[in-house]
Design a protein around this motif. Structure first.
Motif, PDB file in Angstrom:
ATOM      1  N   UNK A   1      30.970  69.890  59.231  1.00 41.00           N
ATOM      2  CA  UNK A   1      31.049  68.363  59.229  1.00 41.00           C
ATOM      3  C   UNK A   1      32.326  68.161  59.427  1.00 41.00           C
ATOM      4  N   UNK A   2      33.037  66.956  59.842  1.00 38.91           N
ATOM      5  CA  UNK A   2      34.189  66.277  59.730  1.00 38.91           C
ATOM      6  C   UNK A   2      34.709  66.506  58.290  1.00 38.91           C
ATOM      7  N   UNK A   3      35.905  66.862  58.323  1.00 38.97           N
ATOM      8  CA  UNK A   3      36.465  66.815  56.791  1.00 38.97           C
ATOM      9  C   UNK A   3      37.985  66.327  56.827  1.00 38.97           C
ATOM     10  N   UNK A   4      38.546  66.421  55.774  1.00 35.71           N
ATOM     11  CA  UNK A   4      40.030  65.878  55.408  1.00 35.71           C
ATOM     12  C   UNK A   4      40.633  66.883  54.526  1.00 35.71           C
ATOM     13  N   UNK A   5      42.003  67.104  54.952  1.00 38.48           N
ATOM     14  CA  UNK A   5      42.536  68.253  54.029  1.00 38.48           C
ATOM     15  C   UNK A   5      44.010  67.728  53.914  1.00 38.48           C
ATOM     16  N   UNK A   6      44.514  67.755  52.830  1.00 42.06           N
ATOM     17  CA  UNK A   6      46.029  67.394  52.405  1.00 42.06           C
ATOM     18  C   UNK A   6      46.727  68.348  51.620  1.00 42.06           C
ATOM     19  N   UNK A   7      47.854  68.967  52.171  1.00 45.03           N
ATOM     20  CA  UNK A   7      48.664  69.794  51.191  1.00 45.03           C
ATOM     21  C   UNK A   7      49.974  69.293  51.317  1.00 45.03           C
ATOM     22  N   UNK A   8      50.593  69.910  50.022  1.00 40.64           N
ATOM     23  CA  UNK A   8      51.801  69.723  49.676  1.00 40.64           C
ATOM     24  C   UNK A   8      52.951  70.848  49.870  1.00 40.64           C
ATOM     25  N   UNK A   9      53.861  70.854  50.543  1.00 40.16           N
ATOM     26  CA  UNK A   9      54.705  72.199  50.958  1.00 40.16           C
ATOM     27  C   UNK A   9      56.345  71.609  51.080  1.00 40.16           C
ATOM     28  N   UNK A  10      57.178  72.576  51.046  1.00 41.39           N
ATOM     29  CA  UNK A  10      58.493  72.106  50.847  1.00 41.39           C
ATOM     30  C   UNK A  10      59.077  71.971  52.070  1.00 41.39           C
ATOM     31  N   UNK A  11      58.745  70.480  52.760  1.00 43.02           N
ATOM     32  CA  UNK A  11      59.079  70.661  54.189  1.00 43.02           C
ATOM     33  C   UNK A  11      59.664  68.998  54.015  1.00 43.02           C
ATOM     34  N   UNK A  12      60.484  68.578  55.148  1.00 40.88           N
ATOM     35  CA  UNK A  12      61.153  67.481  55.029  1.00 40.88           C
ATOM     36  C   UNK A  12      60.488  66.275  55.533  1.00 40.88           C
ATOM     37  N   UNK A  13      59.329  66.515  56.647  1.00 37.09           N
ATOM     38  CA  UNK A  13      58.497  65.527  57.194  1.00 37.09           C
ATOM     39  C   UNK A  13      57.085  65.530  56.752  1.00 37.09           C
ATOM     40  N   UNK A  14      56.184  64.490  57.101  1.00 38.43           N
ATOM     41  CA  UNK A  14      54.850  64.663  57.161  1.00 38.43           C
ATOM     42  C   UNK A  14      54.455  65.210  58.223  1.00 38.43           C
TER      43      UNK A  14
ATOM     44  N   UNK B   1      37.345  57.791  66.622  1.00 37.63           N
ATOM     45  CA  UNK B   1      38.100  58.233  65.278  1.00 37.63           C
ATOM     46  C   UNK B   1      37.297  58.841  64.187  1.00 37.63           C
ATOM     47  N   UNK B   2      36.099  58.561  64.005  1.00 40.36           N
ATOM     48  CA  UNK B   2      35.352  59.018  62.866  1.00 40.36           C
ATOM     49  C   UNK B   2      34.678  60.412  63.144  1.00 40.36           C
ATOM     50  N   UNK B   3      34.793  60.924  64.349  1.00 39.65           N
ATOM     51  CA  UNK B   3      34.405  62.343  64.792  1.00 39.65           C
ATOM     52  C   UNK B   3      35.557  63.325  64.555  1.00 39.65           C
ATOM     53  N   UNK B   4      36.900  62.849  64.256  1.00 35.76           N
ATOM     54  CA  UNK B   4      37.730  63.754  64.229  1.00 35.76           C
ATOM     55  C   UNK B   4      38.379  64.068  62.741  1.00 35.76           C
ATOM     56  N   UNK B   5      38.287  65.567  62.350  1.00 33.28           N
ATOM     57  CA  UNK B   5      38.853  65.952  61.306  1.00 33.28           C
ATOM     58  C   UNK B   5      40.466  65.811  61.004  1.00 33.28           C
ATOM     59  N   UNK B   6      40.951  65.669  59.921  1.00 32.45           N
ATOM     60  CA  UNK B   6      42.345  65.346  59.800  1.00 32.45           C
ATOM     61  C   UNK B   6      42.914  66.544  58.681  1.00 32.45           C
ATOM     62  N   UNK B   7      44.190  66.881  59.129  1.00 33.65           N
ATOM     63  CA  UNK B   7      44.853  67.757  58.274  1.00 33.65           C
ATOM     64  C   UNK B   7      46.278  67.067  57.957  1.00 33.65           C
ATOM     65  N   UNK B   8      46.810  67.189  56.897  1.00 33.31           N
ATOM     66  CA  UNK B   8      48.166  66.665  56.289  1.00 33.31           C
ATOM     67  C   UNK B   8      48.880  67.648  55.690  1.00 33.31           C
ATOM     68  N   UNK B   9      50.146  67.780  55.981  1.00 35.19           N
ATOM     69  CA  UNK B   9      51.210  68.388  55.159  1.00 35.19           C
ATOM     70  C   UNK B   9      52.149  67.377  54.703  1.00 35.19           C
ATOM     71  N   UNK B  10      52.394  67.171  53.360  1.00 37.18           N
ATOM     72  CA  UNK B  10      53.161  66.156  52.930  1.00 37.18           C
ATOM     73  C   UNK B  10      54.279  67.017  52.218  1.00 37.18           C
ATOM     74  N   UNK B  11      55.414  66.234  51.970  1.00 35.80           N
ATOM     75  CA  UNK B  11      56.605  66.947  51.377  1.00 35.80           C
ATOM     76  C   UNK B  11      56.286  67.140  49.993  1.00 35.80           C
ATOM     77  N   UNK B  12      56.797  68.231  49.161  1.00 37.24           N
ATOM     78  CA  UNK B  12      56.473  68.464  47.902  1.00 37.24           C
ATOM     79  C   UNK B  12      57.446  67.458  46.926  1.00 37.24           C
ATOM     80  N   UNK B  13      56.654  67.046  45.965  1.00 36.20           N
ATOM     81  CA  UNK B  13      57.612  65.962  45.096  1.00 36.20           C
ATOM     82  C   UNK B  13      58.964  66.883  44.796  1.00 36.20           C
ATOM     83  N   UNK B  14      59.946  65.933  44.625  1.00 35.50           N
ATOM     84  CA  UNK B  14      61.354  66.557  44.424  1.00 35.50           C
ATOM     85  C   UNK B  14      61.287  67.139  42.885  1.00 35.50           C
ATOM     86  N   UNK B  15      62.289  68.195  42.528  1.00 35.57           N
ATOM     87  CA  UNK B  15      62.394  68.626  41.180  1.00 35.57           C
ATOM     88  C   UNK B  15      63.145  67.913  40.366  1.00 35.57           C
ATOM     89  N   UNK B  16      63.919  66.901  40.890  1.00 39.36           N
ATOM     90  CA  UNK B  16      65.029  66.296  40.226  1.00 39.36           C
ATOM     91  C   UNK B  16      64.274  64.960  39.562  1.00 39.36           C
TER      92      UNK B  16
END
Length: 420
Positions: free
Chosen positions: A233-246, A405-420
């Motif tokens: 089935x179509x799915x969506x996945x979002x992760x946070x990693x220490x990156x500068x971009x989405x 568009x409804x047929x496409x699965x989506x995966x996102x990598x987002x920047x991790x929240x800053x520690x400061x």
């Protein structure tokens, strides 16, 4: 009919006495050649508990044979100026060498020794385990690499096509010397090998060389059996990693290489996201300034494929970029390509095929992949004819089928929240 002379590409195909196909592509205008030994074994052929073992075999094969140490293997190639390398894919492994024509006999014997007679010494396996683990970590540090590996897992689940070619840190940690040895024994035999060469080589001489060198290689076991991955089935996945971009990845399952729709999909991919004039590049980068890197790609396996869109954007612009991707997919699904876009895509693909004939490594690769995928070496001019035969109705039917568009699965990598 393509106006370029087809006489520049006329490979000879034969079989050795043990059944190994040999394809010779003579290019008399050069002084070198590219030779490859192909193995019909890749990631999708691994036991589930040994993810990465096909790649492990490829790495460790260069370590040692009964008559050659690691240093001797390197010297036997490099003392004559040859360049040797190998790579593993989901469906095959290729060992290849670029060399001057006069050194081909010696270089081919060394390459065959590496491929067919590796000694998987436990100490060498441990060294390669460390090297491969570092390779995995380097990919994990590259967000673009990481999101595609994650996306394949999202699309194929527990099927072997969903596993990274290099495996994972945990799976590689558990692969033993016996696992490596057993995978090689199961897959590296006459029934799984193909030999290809492109360059200034006499076909009769090379076939005789291959016969002498490979005469003792025998078929073993049953023919390779593969199962297509189940549809998920179509799915969506979002992760946070220490990156500068989405990092954005959209994917849809499509038919594989042997499906007649593949040429329409190739043209659709070219028009949508392959090149400066593609829709996604024009809209996301040139007009909106939302992304530096945006493209689509089509990855076709024998029995299935993935149509993917990737973009790297500033995190604050992520939602705008996602909206543009959604709009462009919906637009092409609804209205299709314009005739001018299709003509441009055809010309891009035609030019790419013809220009690839100027690279001996590309020619050698066409031979091997064609044999595995279609049972015959790819003829780039036949491919061009089939591309040119695709109509606007064909490509727009593919767009309606696969670009909603409804047929496409989506995966996102987002920047991790800053520690400061």
């Amino acid at each position: 009919m393509d106006t370029t002379s087809r006489s520049v590409y006329s490979p000879l195909t034969t079989r050795l006495s043990n059944g190994i196909p040999v394809i010779v592509d003579r290019v008399p205008s050069v002084d070198s050649c590219a030779v490859g030994i192909w193995v019909r074994a890749g990631t999708r052929d691994e036991p589930r508990s040994q993810a990465g073992v096909a790649h492990f075999v490829e790495h460790t094969s260069f370590r040692r044979t009964p008559g050659r140490t690691t240093q001797r293997i390197a010297r036997d190639f490099e003392n004559v100026g040859a360049y040797a390398n190998a790579y593993t894919t989901k469906e095959e492994t290729c060992y290849y060498v670029r060399t001057l024509r006069e050194h081909l006999p010696a270089v081919f014997r060394t390459l065959a020794d590496v491929v067919l007679n590796p000694v998987f010494d436990p100490k060498d396996v441990e060294k390669e385990r460390t090297i491969i683990t570092e390779e995995i970590r380097s990919y994990e540090d590259e967000a673009e690499e990481f999101i595609f590996d994650t996306g394949e897992g999202q699309m194929f689940g527990r099927h072997p096509l969903g596993v990274p070619i290099v495996g994972t840190v945990d799976s590689v940690a558990n692969i033993t010397a016996d696992d490596v040895r057993n995978f090689h024994a199961r897959h590296y035999h006459a029934g799984s090998l193909i030999v290809t060469v492109s360059g200034n080589v006499d076909p009769e001489d090379f076939i005789a060389l291959a016969e002498r060198t490979l005469t003792n290689v025998r078929p073993r076991g049953r023919a390779l059996s593969r199962k297509a991955p189940p549809s998920l089935s179509t799915s969506s996945l979002t992760m946070e990693r220490p990156v500068q971009q989405a990092h954005i990845l959209w994917q849809v399952r499509v038919p594989g290489h042997r499906d007649s729709e593949r040429f329409a999909l190739m043209l659709l991919n070219t028009a949508l996201g392959d090149g400066m004039s593609s829709r996604l590049n024009v809209r996301l980068r040139e007009r909106k300034g939302l992304a530096y890197n945006v493209y689509s790609q089509l990855q076709l396996f024998v029995d299935c494929g993935i149509f993917a869109i990737y973009a790297g954007v500033e995190e604050q612009r992520r939602d705008r970029a996602l909206a543009v991707i959604d709009e462009e997919l919906a637009l092409v699904a609804r209205e299709g390509l314009r005739p001018a876009e299709l003509r441009r895509a055809k010309e891009q693909m035609r030019a790419g095929k013809i220009m690839s004939l100027e690279s001996l490594t590309a020619r050698m690769t066409m031979l091997g992949k064609g044999m595995f995928e279609d049972g015959v070496p790819e003829d780039p001019y036949v491919t061009i004819d089939r591309i040119n035969a695709v109509t606007i109705d064909d490509v727009n039917a593919a767009a309606r089928r696969w670009c909603r568009p409804d047929r496409w699965s989506r995966c996102l990598i987002l920047p991790s929240p800053s520690d400061d």
